[in-house]
Design a protein around this motif. Structure first.
Motif: not given
Length: 493
Positions: A257-266, A268-276, A465-471
């Motif tokens: 959830e909303d993971l970021r590291r300055d100058d690297e990415f910002r 970033v949110s996603f989930e992964v389920r069991a079996g995915e 792309g460039e440290g962000a989720v674009l799609g």
């Protein structure tokens, strides 16, 4: 090279190999992991000395007693596992052992100026000659290794998996450089597991299997891909991805959830389920590897959270991640994933030693049996778990890293370039293994520079792309063209 034989204790790595290379050609050297390719090029580069056979250079028999002897003849090597010195600058690495000096004094300005010319030739003027090479990305370090080979004015350049960490644009630049060199009469020995590259850049092919030459001097344009695969493996292999089972997914295992590291990415949110299986698609430098390493705790985030089974992990703690059931197969296996001087057994069991301890005493017999079971299941070659891990080929080393987390029985498995340097037969095995892990309920996150691989392996894809989720969406909603279009636009429009 004629009837080359190289023996190591207990192993015949080369059992009679022939190779001839002509000026101005790209001669592709192919074979499965463990076929002897790395050993052969190290004999050619003077790192190893053959036990039998002869090497002839420009019509006369030569002895390559050490790497300097090969360099003096005009033979330069770029290895798959880069041999750069991280504490030195880019310019110092390029001219290491070939320093620019006058009257005994180092000419740093001249070295820097020449470095700029070499990097410009490779299309990477943005890399400073004064930058410490250890601070560069894997792709940046590969560019420095190329520049070093070019600095030698070599007559023959050995390129071992040069495109493994490059994006599509950088691969095209690499091919332009290769064509420029061959136009000048430089010979190239090119090793790659990407058969589409062989089609594009290669002139002739030599195939090794089990330390022997099974075919040499084949014209690329006259040899079908199916024939090359048959020669490499001894059987027909279809380069396909396993079918998705379509079974219902389990509960959310990994939540970012909303993971970021300055100058690297910002953000970033996603989930992964069991079996995915969730794939991160993007170009080199987009921040994909950094995201995986931050989830694993190898990098400390500047914000956001990572949770496994609803429990938030402590930031920047690998121990917390491993205890929660997270495993990482890193991109740079030699520097980040393996203890090279230790045995295959210990490299497999190091994340699970508590399982083999009784009252503080390690049951080495049980430890060894567990490692042997894993290597047999993954067909690690050569067999034997008591040998040092650095005696294995790159692809078999990758299998050992995977075996470590299979033994640990992870809840979450993070795979960063899982098939880098892995031959086509072993790739199919790894693809099937990843799908089997997902079917067994493991949550898998995959990063690969090959968009086709991400789409083929994944149930769901995030475009980075460039440290962000674009799609993001299901893998069926994407193709390679759409992924690249999203990246180039900088949004999901």
């Amino acid at each position: 090279m004629t009837a080359i034989v190289k023996r190591f204790p207990g192993v015949v790595a080369l059992g009679g190999v022939d190779l001839d290379v002509r000026p101005g050609e790209v001669h592709c050297l192919l074979g499965q992991n463990g076929a002897g390719k790395s050993t052969l090029i190290k004999v050619l580069a003077g790192v190893h000395q053959q036990n039998e056979g002869t090497i002839t250079w420009e019509g006369r028999e030569v002895t390559l007693g050490d790497p300097q002897a090969a360099i003096d003849l005009g033979i330069a090597a770029m290895y798959q596992e880069l041999d750069l010195v991280e504490g030195l600058t880019v310019a110092e690495n390029i001219f290491l052992g070939n320093e620019k000096a006058r009257y005994g004094f180092s000419q740093r300005a001249a070295a820097a100026a020449e470095t700029e010319k070499l990097l410009a030739r490779l299309g990477h003027q943005e890399i400073s000659p004064h930058r410490e090479v250890g601070s560069l990305s894997a792709a940046g370090q590969q560019i420095v290794s190329m520049a070093r080979a070019l600095s030698r004015d070599a007559r023959l350049i050995i390129m071992d998996e040069p495109s493994a960490v490059l994006d599509s644009g950088e691969v095209e630049q690499l091919f332009r450089v290769v064509r420029d060199l061959t136009d000048q009469g430089v010979a190239i020995v090119y090793i790659s597991h990407r058969l589409e590259e062989i089609r594009e850049i290669g002139d002739r092919v030599t195939v090794l299997k089990d330390g022997r030459t099974v075919a040499t001097g084949l014209a690329v344009e006259d040899t079908p891909t199916s024939e090359i695969i048959r020669l490499m493996t001894g059987r027909e292999i279809e380069y396909v991805f396993p079918d998705r089972t379509g079974e219902a997914l389990g509960d959310v295992v990994l939540r970012v959830e909303d993971l970021r590291r300055d100058d690297e990415f910002r953000g970033v949110s996603f989930e992964v389920r069991a079996g995915e299986v969730v794939g991160l698609a993007g170009l080199v430098g987009a921040g994909r590897s950094e995201i995986l390493e931050t989830i694993y705790g190898a990098r400390r985030s500047d914000g956001g959270t990572v949770s496994v089974d609803g429990k938030t992990l402590r930031r920047g703690s690998v121990n917390a991640a491993v205890d929660a059931g997270v495993g990482l197969c890193p991109e740079e296996r030699k520097s980040q994933g393996l203890v090279l001087e230790d045995t295959v057994t210990r490299n497999i069991t190091m994340a699970s030693l508590g399982r083999f301890a009784r009252s503080g005493v390690l049951d080495q017999g049980a430890e060894r049996r567990a490692a042997l079971e894993q290597t047999e299941a993954l067909d690690v070659r050569p067999t034997g778990v008591d040998r040092a891990i650095n005696t294995l080929s790159g692809g078999n080393q990758q299998k050992v890293v995977l075996a470590r987390w299979l033994l640990r029985q992870c809840r979450v498995l993070l795979l960063d370039e899982p098939t880098r340097g892995v031959d086509i037969g072993a790739r199919s095995e790894i693809y099937a293994l990843v799908r089997q892990l997902a079917d067994d309920g493991v949550a898998v996150v995959v990063v690969s520079s090959e968009i086709e691989e991400v789409l083929g392996l994944s149930d769901r894809v995030l475009v980075i792309g460039e440290g962000a989720v674009l799609g993001q969406g299901t893998a069926d909603e994407f193709d390679e063209h759409r992924v690249l279009d999203i990246i180039m636009r900088g949004d999901a429009a």
